[in-house]
Design a protein around this motif. Sequence first.
Motif, mmCIF file in Angstrom:
data_model
loop_
_atom_site.group_PDB
_atom_site.id
_atom_site.type_symbol
_atom_site.label_atom_id
_atom_site.label_comp_id
_atom_site.label_asym_id
_atom_site.label_seq_id
_atom_site.Cartn_x
_atom_site.Cartn_y
_atom_site.Cartn_z
ATOM 1 N N PHE A 109 0.848 -1.185 0.000
ATOM 2 C CA PHE A 109 0.000 0.000 0.000
ATOM 3 C C PHE A 109 0.889 1.243 0.000
ATOM 4 O O PHE A 109 2.115 1.143 0.035
ATOM 5 N N ILE A 110 0.259 2.422 -0.001
ATOM 6 C CA ILE A 110 0.989 3.676 0.162
ATOM 7 C C ILE A 110 0.216 4.590 1.110
ATOM 8 O O ILE A 110 -1.007 4.479 1.243
ATOM 9 N N THR A 111 0.945 5.492 1.752
ATOM 10 C CA THR A 111 0.346 6.442 2.701
ATOM 11 C C THR A 111 -0.004 7.739 1.973
ATOM 12 O O THR A 111 0.571 8.790 2.251
ATOM 13 N N ASN A 112 -0.958 7.690 1.075
ATOM 14 C CA ASN A 112 -1.220 8.880 0.252
ATOM 15 C C ASN A 112 -2.361 9.745 0.780
ATOM 16 O O ASN A 112 -2.704 10.751 0.162
ATOM 17 N N ARG A 113 -2.960 9.370 1.927
ATOM 18 C CA ARG A 113 -4.041 10.186 2.501
ATOM 19 C C ARG A 113 -3.808 10.315 4.001
ATOM 20 O O ARG A 113 -3.596 9.314 4.686
#
Length: 331
Positions: A237-241
């Motif tokens: 995943f990514i921490t985009n929010r």
Amino acid sequence: LGLFSLPFLDRYERWQRLNAPAGEPPVKLGRTVDDTVEVFDRPSFSATLLQVYWKDLVFEIDEVTYGDEKPRHNRVWYHIKGEGYAHSGKIQPVELRLNPVVRSVPEYGRLAEVTVPYTDTLRDFHNPQKLAYRLYYSTVHWVMDVAQDGDGNTWYRLWDDKFKAHYYARGEHLRMLEPEDVAPLSPTVPPEGRRIEVWLRDQIVIAYENDEPALITRASTGGRFIDGDYTTPRGVFITNRKRPSRHMASEDLAAPNSYDLPGVPWVCYITGGGISFHGTYWHNDFGKPRSHGCINLTPQAAHWLYRWSLPSVPFDQNTWIDEYGTQVRVI
């Protein structure tokens, strides 16, 4: 409106003495987070039971030690001054720091964190009978306005982002955050040099800078409860929010295992469904699954991860979404 329950005031006739003078370390305090917390004569659940505390009792901690081999995930015990030993999992370490109040805030509001064990909020500060939420140490909130009552007390008007409502908290119980409190960490490390791993079996989170651990901390990921399986999903995943503060609550507050948690601090989402890293104030029992899918961290670890991971969030923003973020591997 009292800061603590009556038994706490009885125990400490002058609780003001716990507010350390400037330049001196504060007295170490703990707050019980469960309905009941057992106190023993030794750091062991097999020891002699001395007494039982109830939720939100605040006391002084004068020793931190290890207990028996069980529970294996968390062997830390606190010695309560003059009382006995209690397991750390049901006690939130807290401080009592009163703060200078401000007279105004920008139009967009200003972030503030609670710096006392807890503070009771009011829907109308002119009427102490209209109680709203009890806010706990380390929670973070948006202050939208400042007011004074007839006695000269300063109240901050807080915005509830879940229920779109306002309530008031005593100003001296919250510290206004500064831009440096959310400034990016390790700015010279490139995006490709950052990654986060969540080890479900071991219940730890590791943040890497160029393949070297920069943070290793215990966590509590999603668990299985009577109302369902909330195991944190494996994957990349990514921490985009991100949000510096979020009121997290069940859709059905009457359902089994429901929750209602205002001011959850330092939220970094990794899925569109709401799974995130965030600070935790309702337990201190990291090392085993306990959540509804999120990755529970101490408030301090969550704050660090919020500042360190990408994207960086501007000081005046209550929500930030981007196309990129720091890679997260849940394994």
